[in-house]
Design a protein around this motif. Sequence first.
Motif, PDB file in Angstrom:
ATOM      1  N   GLN A   1       0.821  -1.210   0.000  1.00 45.33           N
ATOM      2  CA  GLN A   1       0.000   0.000   0.000  1.00 45.33           C
ATOM      3  C   GLN A   1       0.853   1.258   0.000  1.00 45.33           C
ATOM      4  O   GLN A   1       0.513   2.250  -0.643  1.00 45.33           O
ATOM      5  N   GLU A   2       1.970   1.210   0.723  1.00 46.52           N
ATOM      6  CA  GLU A   2       2.848   2.383   0.787  1.00 46.52           C
ATOM      7  C   GLU A   2       3.550   2.648  -0.542  1.00 46.52           C
ATOM      8  O   GLU A   2       3.696   3.796  -0.963  1.00 46.52           O
ATOM      9  N   LEU A   3       3.990   1.592  -1.219  1.00 51.75           N
ATOM     10  CA  LEU A   3       4.873   1.753  -2.377  1.00 51.75           C
ATOM     11  C   LEU A   3       4.159   1.611  -3.717  1.00 51.75           C
ATOM     12  O   LEU A   3       4.730   1.955  -4.751  1.00 51.75           O
ATOM     13  N   GLY A   4       2.939   1.092  -3.709  1.00 53.27           N
ATOM     14  CA  GLY A   4       2.199   0.966  -4.956  1.00 53.27           C
ATOM     15  C   GLY A   4       1.978   2.315  -5.614  1.00 53.27           C
ATOM     16  O   GLY A   4       1.537   3.270  -4.973  1.00 53.27           O
ATOM     17  N   GLY A   5       2.316   2.408  -6.877  1.00 50.73           N
ATOM     18  CA  GLY A   5       2.133   3.663  -7.613  1.00 50.73           C
ATOM     19  C   GLY A   5       3.288   4.621  -7.532  1.00 50.73           C
ATOM     20  O   GLY A   5       3.258   5.670  -8.193  1.00 50.73           O
ATOM     21  N   CYS A   6       4.329   4.325  -6.762  1.00 49.53           N
ATOM     22  CA  CYS A   6       5.500   5.203  -6.708  1.00 49.53           C
ATOM     23  C   CYS A   6       6.306   5.030  -7.994  1.00 49.53           C
ATOM     24  O   CYS A   6       6.763   3.922  -8.293  1.00 49.53           O
ATOM     25  N   PRO A   7       6.485   6.094  -8.772  1.00 51.33           N
ATOM     26  CA  PRO A   7       7.081   5.946 -10.109  1.00 51.33           C
ATOM     27  C   PRO A   7       8.524   5.462 -10.104  1.00 51.33           C
ATOM     28  O   PRO A   7       8.975   4.861 -11.073  1.00 51.33           O
ATOM     29  N   GLY A   8       9.266   5.695  -9.032  1.00 52.48           N
ATOM     30  CA  GLY A   8      10.668   5.298  -9.023  1.00 52.48           C
ATOM     31  C   GLY A   8      10.912   3.910  -8.475  1.00 52.48           C
ATOM     32  O   GLY A   8      12.068   3.487  -8.367  1.00 52.48           O
ATOM     33  N   ILE A   9       9.836   3.187  -8.148  1.00 54.40           N
ATOM     34  CA  ILE A   9       9.997   1.882  -7.519  1.00 54.40           C
ATOM     35  C   ILE A   9       9.318   0.804  -8.346  1.00 54.40           C
ATOM     36  O   ILE A   9       8.139   0.911  -8.682  1.00 54.40           O
ATOM     37  N   ARG A  10      10.077  -0.234  -8.683  1.00 58.75           N
ATOM     38  CA  ARG A  10       9.532  -1.401  -9.372  1.00 58.75           C
ATOM     39  C   ARG A  10       9.155  -2.422  -8.293  1.00 58.75           C
ATOM     40  O   ARG A  10      10.022  -2.984  -7.631  1.00 58.75           O
ATOM     41  N   LEU A  11       7.867  -2.634  -8.116  1.00 63.16           N
ATOM     42  CA  LEU A  11       7.349  -3.346  -6.950  1.00 63.16           C
ATOM     43  C   LEU A  11       6.888  -4.755  -7.310  1.00 63.16           C
ATOM     44  O   LEU A  11       6.160  -4.951  -8.284  1.00 63.16           O
ATOM     45  N   THR A  12       7.311  -5.720  -6.507  1.00 56.45           N
ATOM     46  CA  THR A  12       6.915  -7.121  -6.680  1.00 56.45           C
ATOM     47  C   THR A  12       6.338  -7.635  -5.372  1.00 56.45           C
ATOM     48  O   THR A  12       6.887  -7.373  -4.293  1.00 56.45           O
ATOM     49  N   CYS A  13       5.244  -8.395  -5.462  1.00 58.44           N
ATOM     50  CA  CYS A  13       4.649  -9.023  -4.288  1.00 58.44           C
ATOM     51  C   CYS A  13       4.919 -10.522  -4.328  1.00 58.44           C
ATOM     52  O   CYS A  13       4.664 -11.174  -5.334  1.00 58.44           O
ATOM     53  N   LEU A  14       5.448 -11.066  -3.235  1.00 54.37           N
ATOM     54  CA  LEU A  14       5.567 -12.515  -3.093  1.00 54.37           C
ATOM     55  C   LEU A  14       4.247 -13.040  -2.558  1.00 54.37           C
ATOM     56  O   LEU A  14       3.923 -12.876  -1.381  1.00 54.37           O
ATOM     57  N   GLY A  15       3.462 -13.638  -3.412  1.00 42.55           N
ATOM     58  CA  GLY A  15       2.145 -14.115  -3.009  1.00 42.55           C
ATOM     59  C   GLY A  15       2.211 -15.385  -2.202  1.00 42.55           C
ATOM     60  O   GLY A  15       3.273 -15.933  -1.921  1.00 42.55           O
ATOM     61  N   GLY A  16       1.062 -15.883  -1.820  1.00 41.95           N
ATOM     62  CA  GLY A  16       0.955 -17.079  -1.014  1.00 41.95           C
ATOM     63  C   GLY A  16      -0.319 -17.028  -0.202  1.00 41.95           C
ATOM     64  O   GLY A  16      -1.292 -16.374  -0.590  1.00 41.95           O
ATOM     65  N   GLN A  17      -0.316 -17.689   0.936  1.00 44.14           N
ATOM     66  CA  GLN A  17      -1.473 -17.662   1.823  1.00 44.14           C
ATOM     67  C   GLN A  17      -1.400 -16.426   2.707  1.00 44.14           C
ATOM     68  O   GLN A  17      -0.335 -16.094   3.233  1.00 44.14           O
ATOM     69  N   LEU A  18      -2.521 -15.740   2.875  1.00 42.94           N
ATOM     70  CA  LEU A  18      -2.543 -14.515   3.681  1.00 42.94           C
ATOM     71  C   LEU A  18      -2.660 -14.870   5.156  1.00 42.94           C
ATOM     72  O   LEU A  18      -3.583 -15.581   5.570  1.00 42.94           O
ATOM     73  N   ARG A  19      -1.746 -14.337   5.945  1.00 43.33           N
ATOM     74  CA  ARG A  19      -1.812 -14.482   7.401  1.00 43.33           C
ATOM     75  C   ARG A  19      -2.537 -13.263   7.957  1.00 43.33           C
ATOM     76  O   ARG A  19      -2.003 -12.142   7.921  1.00 43.33           O
ATOM     77  N   GLU A  20      -3.722 -13.457   8.485  1.00 37.99           N
ATOM     78  CA  GLU A  20      -4.584 -12.346   8.858  1.00 37.99           C
ATOM     79  C   GLU A  20      -3.964 -11.457   9.933  1.00 37.99           C
ATOM     80  O   GLU A  20      -4.050 -10.228   9.875  1.00 37.99           O
ATOM     81  N   MET A  21      -3.354 -12.063  10.967  1.00 38.58           N
ATOM     82  CA  MET A  21      -2.832 -11.284  12.087  1.00 38.58           C
ATOM     83  C   MET A  21      -1.774 -10.284  11.646  1.00 38.58           C
ATOM     84  O   MET A  21      -1.732  -9.151  12.127  1.00 38.58           O
ATOM     85  N   SER A  22      -0.894 -10.706  10.743  1.00 39.46           N
ATOM     86  CA  SER A  22       0.203  -9.842  10.312  1.00 39.46           C
ATOM     87  C   SER A  22      -0.039  -9.186   8.970  1.00 39.46           C
ATOM     88  O   SER A  22       0.774  -8.368   8.535  1.00 39.46           O
ATOM     89  N   GLN A  23      -1.143  -9.556   8.297  1.00 40.43           N
ATOM     90  CA  GLN A  23      -1.444  -9.017   6.970  1.00 40.43           C
ATOM     91  C   GLN A  23      -0.247  -9.172   6.033  1.00 40.43           C
ATOM     92  O   GLN A  23       0.191  -8.222   5.369  1.00 40.43           O
ATOM     93  N   SER A  24       0.276 -10.396   6.009  1.00 34.67           N
ATOM     94  CA  SER A  24       1.406 -10.694   5.133  1.00 34.67           C
ATOM     95  C   SER A  24       1.241 -12.105   4.577  1.00 34.67           C
ATOM     96  O   SER A  24       0.446 -12.902   5.088  1.00 34.67           O
ATOM     97  N   PHE A  25       1.993 -12.400   3.519  1.00 32.94           N
ATOM     98  CA  PHE A  25       1.874 -13.678   2.839  1.00 32.94           C
ATOM     99  C   PHE A  25       2.931 -14.663   3.327  1.00 32.94           C
ATOM    100  O   PHE A  25       4.039 -14.276   3.712  1.00 32.94           O
ATOM    101  N   TYR A  26       2.579 -15.939   3.318  1.00 30.81           N
ATOM    102  CA  TYR A  26       3.496 -16.990   3.727  1.00 30.81           C
ATOM    103  C   TYR A  26       3.108 -18.294   3.042  1.00 30.81           C
ATOM    104  O   TYR A  26       2.107 -18.355   2.325  1.00 30.81           O
TER     105      TYR A  26
END
Length: 272
Positions: A134-159
Amino acid sequence: MNGASMPLPAKIRREQIYDLAKTTGLASVDELSARFEVTPSTIRRDLALLNEQGKLARTYGGAMPLEPHPEASLLQRAGEFYEEKQALARWAADQVQPGEHILLDGGSTVGVLAHHMRIFTDLDVTTIGINSLQELGGCPGIRLTCLGGQLREMSQSFYGPLTELGLARMSFDRVFLGADAVSAEFGICEADHVQTRLKENMASRGTHVYVLLHSAKVGQRPFHAWANLPRPWTLVTNSDAPAEQVQSMRDQGITVQLVDTGAGTPPSPTGH
């Protein structure tokens, strides 16, 4: 030490031992003996009684709470230790160089780092954290990649296996990790072993590895899952971290960077 000239009454001491086990993870018999100014045999009797009452389970050298330590959600943690996290994030952002490939963990402090990286103009960033996306999406100077997987609800991150499969095909100049705690004796603490394995895998993919952790978590043992990171790595924490923990980590070859609250400067818009 409790600071009193006489030891606490046994009932109060046992209540405090139980509270300590629930909140920060229980210390060893010797540490509890020093803290409460009683003999180790007295502490062992306290632990035995708490075990009989069904409050603690005995372990080698100490005990652990039978009730699991409650894990705070990302939303709960986001509002804690604001100034400390800002200082750590500013220092971390200033380490990054143009053109580097960066891996960001989940967690609130790493999310603050992502915010400070928004002004970078030439950077490849990979993350498992939704807050960093959310912070870096759309920033023109940053090429952003998400490592997908299963969402861990407590930490809001993928694993999970899909996350680890992606990691196996990538390497990074710098890896920035968060943690629930760190101990000179055990390493990096997390709520479960799935997370500790992911931390170890992430650390193995980086040239420079940093763990961003405010000082209140240094020396704590809230859970019973630990990661031993490949060395070298750097603990980045606040300058009021426990001195004995800091020295013990340095003795083990771990770099410890102490950051004053409010210290550090945002990276230059032209240089980064």
